[in-house]
Structure formats: structure tokens, C-alpha cells
Design an enzyme around this catalytic site. Structure first.
Site, PDB file in Angstrom:
ATOM      1  CG  ASP A   1       3.690   5.357   4.598  1.00  0.00           C
ATOM      2  OD1 ASP A   1       3.820   6.348   5.261  1.00  0.00           O
ATOM      3  OD2 ASP A   1       4.146   4.379   4.834  1.00  0.00           O
TER       4      ASP A   1
ATOM      5  CB  SER B   1       2.825   1.588   2.389  1.00  0.00           C
ATOM      6  OG  SER B   1       2.500   2.360   3.322  1.00  0.00           O
TER       7      SER B   1
ATOM      8  CD  GLU C   1       8.517   1.656   8.422  1.00  0.00           C
ATOM      9  OE1 GLU C   1       7.692   0.977   8.654  1.00  0.00           O
ATOM     10  OE2 GLU C   1       8.680   2.787   8.494  1.00  0.00           O
TER      11      GLU C   1
END
Length: 504
Positions: free
Chosen positions: A42, A103, A221
Site C-alpha cells: 500500500d 497503512s 480497508e
């Protein structure tokens, strides 16, 4: 970011047992970001600061498989040429606890409301601290007073802790109308995006939840929310809320269009409507840059690696994409284009290696030449009598001219679909259901436009100015370098063609 036991297929799990790997330079992209070595996923902490685009990213500093999650770091002035820097926020391991740095996002605390700056405002990083032993995820704050090179964890961490296993991916930004900082964060298993508000970036108050709409077939997410003018009208602004999730194809993203008042997001569309950011099987975990020049909304996503091992790196980023909202017959929809920051300088990026042609009559297949599979096509077709039109990439033929392999990027006139057909190249590598991927696009005045970004192993296809995008991964053999234009079922005209060559 999704945990390894959820996100990774058996192919990636198999790679954990690989003891030795051969280098695969034939699949390393030339104009998409990769780390020099090791695993990435990510994008994190995207921020434009002091004249540079900062890209932080999920990174394993030790090997090219998932693990030891830390924040890698790179900077760029043009979104093509990147300078890789040392790890910005490393995983922490103590006797009792492992803390992986999952993240998140970054902001510039210009007024130093956090009090964490030294003489000037600091850069602040918000991330999910994943504690696998404790099965807990909470939100952490770290600060930098050296321009984002290194970060110090805030002594008051965690700033939000719900004692939950799956609670992650804080995305922080300034909301001018309500004069507060907003955080969007994923309540993964509940299929919710939760909003928090703060005035000092350290203490956060719950504002509201949005969710259980659109696709709820897997956990949500990496949420983000941004305002965009509709049809370029600054007096007509809508908000786009996006989340990453897994669909039947695999990695995906969906978005909602509506209104945000500083507390609640309200979806304009039916709660059962699913709108996809990308119709391919690779684009995931995308977020936009904070503070981009001219208030541009520039999106960057991770391209999930696919079914082949690469070495000494694994994972790459998408092309940065400018976002806009436009009115269509189906309602207000998200459009994406390769960032103008890049396209304005394509000639320079390709070192002036560009081929331009107009009004090429097509009836069957027309060979455009051998390539080294790193190029960028802008094309417009007049459909005329054809049933299918498009390009054939990564062609491989035997000594007698018989076709062995190719990837077909085209438009099906009857079905009104752009498509990517990998059935003659990726069978046994891709899941069979993803060998052909499609997206609905209507011709405009009898014409179809393509932007085809093929970069060694990544393929991004933008149809009709970014009305729809199909992103996927392919792994052509080294000698599979042919490029052709084609029609099926009748004549067509390739009215405009530009090919920028990015091979080094």
C-alpha cells in the site's frame, strides 16, 4: 492494509518457501515506481511538501515477501523519477511485543497545533500499529522535524484504541468548512468507514459512521474522502468516499458519491449500487496526495503482484491518476486520467522517443513494430464497420509466423465494452475468470479513445478519457515483443496514434 492471512493467495504463500530466486529484469517496470529491492504494498503518507511528492509505502526491508511491515520512503518532483530514501518508520520489536507499521497518511501541521514542531510546523504521520501477538490494531501518531526523513513516535500513543483486531488505515486531512482535522479509518469487518474529528491532531472525537452499502462481500480497508467539482464547476462540489475490498475478481475498490458536512457522509445513490474505481483485478489500496499543487486530487494505488515471482523486488505502484467527476447518462461518475503533471512532459520522460501517425486504415491486423514492452499509447479509433478494434500487445510468433502468445486490448462494438483479453498469454498464471476483463463504455460520435500504459508487467487501460479503467498484471516472455493494431469483422480507421517509448 489487509493482514497476510486474508490478502494473499496460495501463490504468494508458496513464495515464502522459495530459498533462491533468479532476477527477473524483464518484468521490472520503467515508469512505474518499484523499490530497488524487497516487497512493497500500500501507498502511505502521500503528501506534497517543499516542492516534492513524498511517497511512503508498506515495505519489508529484508526480503521480497510480505512481513516486517515498515514505512519505506521515496520522493519525486515529476511523479516518474523517484529518489529512494531510508526507511522512515521501522517495525519495532521488543521482548514482549512486535509492532508492525501498517497503512496510514501524513499531513503538514503548518500552525503547529500539535505542539510537536521545533520552531516550525512538523510533518505528522498517522498509521495503524498492528500488534500480532495481542491481536490488536490501534491508531498511532509520529512526527518529523527534518522534512519527513525520520519520525519520532508520539509519547501519548495510541491516539485511538478500540481494542479491536481489525481497525486500520487512518487517512487524515483538513476540512476547511468545519475548521477541524478529519480522520477516516476502517472498521474492517463491520464494513464501515468511521469519521473522527480533532483540532490539535492528538485528541480525536468520533463523528459518525458510514457503511453497509454497495459491496459488503469482504472487509473494507484504506478509506479516503475528497471533494471534487462536478464537470469542473467549482460551485457544484460533490464528495467521493472510496474503500478497498475484495470482490469476485480479487483486489478492488469501490466509491460512493454524495455530501459531507464535517460530520456525516450521505450517499446520493441507491445503497445497493456498487461503483468500481477500476474494473481490473490488480488496483488496490489507493489514496490521494495531501496538499498537491493547485489543489489537484492525484490518486496512487498499489498493483497487486499477480501470479509470477519477481526478484529482487516485488510489487509496484500504479501511474498517478488525476480524479474528476462528470455527469453521465447514469449519473455523476468518477473519471481518471494519468496525471497531467506526467502527460505534460511525456516527450521528456520518453527522451523524445515518440511515434505519431494519423488515419491508418485497418482491415485485419496491422503490425506496428517490435517493442521492449515499456510504452504508452494514446489512440483514437473510428469504428466504421468493425465489430472489434484495438491492439495486440506482447505478441510472440514462431519462425513460421504462427501466433504463440499475445495480450489483446480492444473494444467490442456490440457489447459496448472495452476489454483486456489475456487468454492467449496468462492461462495458468491468472485465475481463469480473470483472463478476460471488461468495462462498459459508449462510443462518442462513432469513436473510441484508448490510453494503454504497458510497462513490462503492468497494464493500465483508460477508455474514453478515463470513464473506465482496467488495470491488470501480465508476465510476457522475453521474446514476446510484437505490437499490432487490429480490427475484426470489417474496416476501421485509427485516426490518431501516439506511442511513447519508455525503454531504457
Amino acid at each position: 492494509m489487509r493482514k497476510i492471512n486474508i490478502i494473499f493467495t496460495s501463490i504468494i504463500l508458496f513464495s515464502l518457501n522459495v530459498l533462491a530466486q533468479e532476477p527477473t529484469p524483464q518484468w521490472r517496470p520503467n515508469y512505474h515506481f518499484t523499490s530497488p529491492a524487497n516487497w512493497l504494498n500500500d501507498p502511505n503518507g502521500l503528501i506534497y511538501f517543499n516542492g516534492e511528492f513524498h511517497l511512503y509505502f508498506q515495505y519489508n526491508p529484508f526480503e521480497n515477501k510480505w512481513g516486517h511491515m515498515s514505512w519505506g520512503h521515496a520522493t519525486s518532483k515529476d511523479l516518474i523519477n523517484w529518489k529512494t530514501l531510508p526507511v522512515a518508520i521501522p517495525e519495532r520489536i521488543t521482548k514482549d511485543t512486535t509492532t508492525m507499521i501498517f497503512s496510514g497518511s501524513a499531513v503538514f501541521d503548518k500552525k503547529n497545533v500539535s505542539g510537536l514542531g521545533k520552531g516550525k510546523g512538523p510533518l505528522l504521520a498517522f498509521y495503524t500499529a498492528d500488534l500480532p501477538k495481542q491481536k490488536n490494531e490501534s491508531q498511532y501518531l509520529a512526527f518529523s522535524n527534518d522534512g519527513g526523513l525520520t519520525f519520532t513516535n508520539y509519547a501519548g500513543n495510541p491516539i485511538i484504541d478500540l481494542n479491536k483486531k481489525d481497525f486500520r488505515d487512518p487517512n487524515v486531512w483538513w476540512h476547511e468548512a468545519s475548521k477541524q482535522w478529519i480522520m477516516t479509518v476502517a472498521m474492517v469487518d463491520e464494513h464501515l468507514t468511521r469519521f473522527y474529528g480533532s483540532t490539535n491532531l492528538k485528541e480525536w472525537t468520533k463523528l459518525s459512521d458510514f457503511g453497509n452499502q454497495g459491496d459488503i462481500g469482504s472487509g473494507w480497508e484504506c478509506p479516503f474522502i475528497i471533494p471534487l467539482p462536478v464537470n469542473g464547476n467549482r460551485n457544484h462540489v460533490k464528495w467521493v468516499l472510496a474503500v478497498s475490498l475484495f470482490t469476485k475478481k480479487g483486489p478492488s475498490m469501490q466509491y460512493f458519491v454524495g455530501d459531507f458536512d464535517g460530520k456525516d457522509f450521505k450517499n446520493d445513490n441507491d445503497e445497493n449500487l456498487t461503483l468500481l474505481v477500476d474494473d481490473g483485478d490488480a488496483f488496490y489500496a489507493a489514496i490521494p496526495w495531501n496538499d498537491a499543487p493547485k489543489n489537484q486530487k492525484i490518486l496512487l494505488g498499489w498493483l497487486q503482484p499477480g501470479g509470477k515471482e519477481t526478484f529482487p523486488w516485488k510489487g509496484q505502484m500504479s501511474i498517478p491518476r488525476d480524479l474528476s467527476l462528470k455527469t453521465t447518462p447514469n449519473g455523476i461518475r468518477l473519471f481518471q486520467q494519468p496525471s497531467k503533471i506526467i502527460t505534460d512532459k511525456l516527450k521528456n520522460h520518453s527522451r523524445e522517443k515518440v511515434a505519431k501517425k494519423k488515419n491508418i486504415g485497418l482491415n485485419g491486423e496491422t503490425f506496428l513494430g517490435p517493442t521492449l514492452n515499456s510504452y504508452w499509447i494514446d489512440a483514437e479509433f473510428s469504428i466504421n464497420e468493425a465489430k472489434n478494434i484495438g491492439f495486440k500487445l506482447a505478441q510472440l510468433k514462431d519462425n513460421k509466423g504462427n501466433l504463440l502468445k499475445e495480450v489483446e486490448v480492444g473494444y467490442n462494438v456490440a457489447k459496448k465494452q472495452i476489454y483486456v483479453d489475456c487468454s492467449r498469454s496468462e492461462k495458468g498464471i491468472k485465475n481463469d475468470k480473470n483472463l478476460i476483463q471488461t468495462a462498459k463504455v459508449n462510443p462518442v460520435d462513432g469513436k473510441i479513445k484508448f490510453q494503454v500504459l504497458f510497462d513490462k508487467s503492468s497494464l493500465e487501460v483508460f477508455g474514453n478519457g478515463g470513464e473506465k479503467v482496467i488495470t491488470t498484471m501480465v508476465f510476457p516472455e522475453e521474446k514476446a515483443t510484437g505490437l499490432s493494431a487490429f480490427t475484426i469483422g470489417g474496416k476501421a480507421t485509427l485516426t490518431n496514434l501516439k506511442i511513447w517509448n519508455f525503454n531504457k
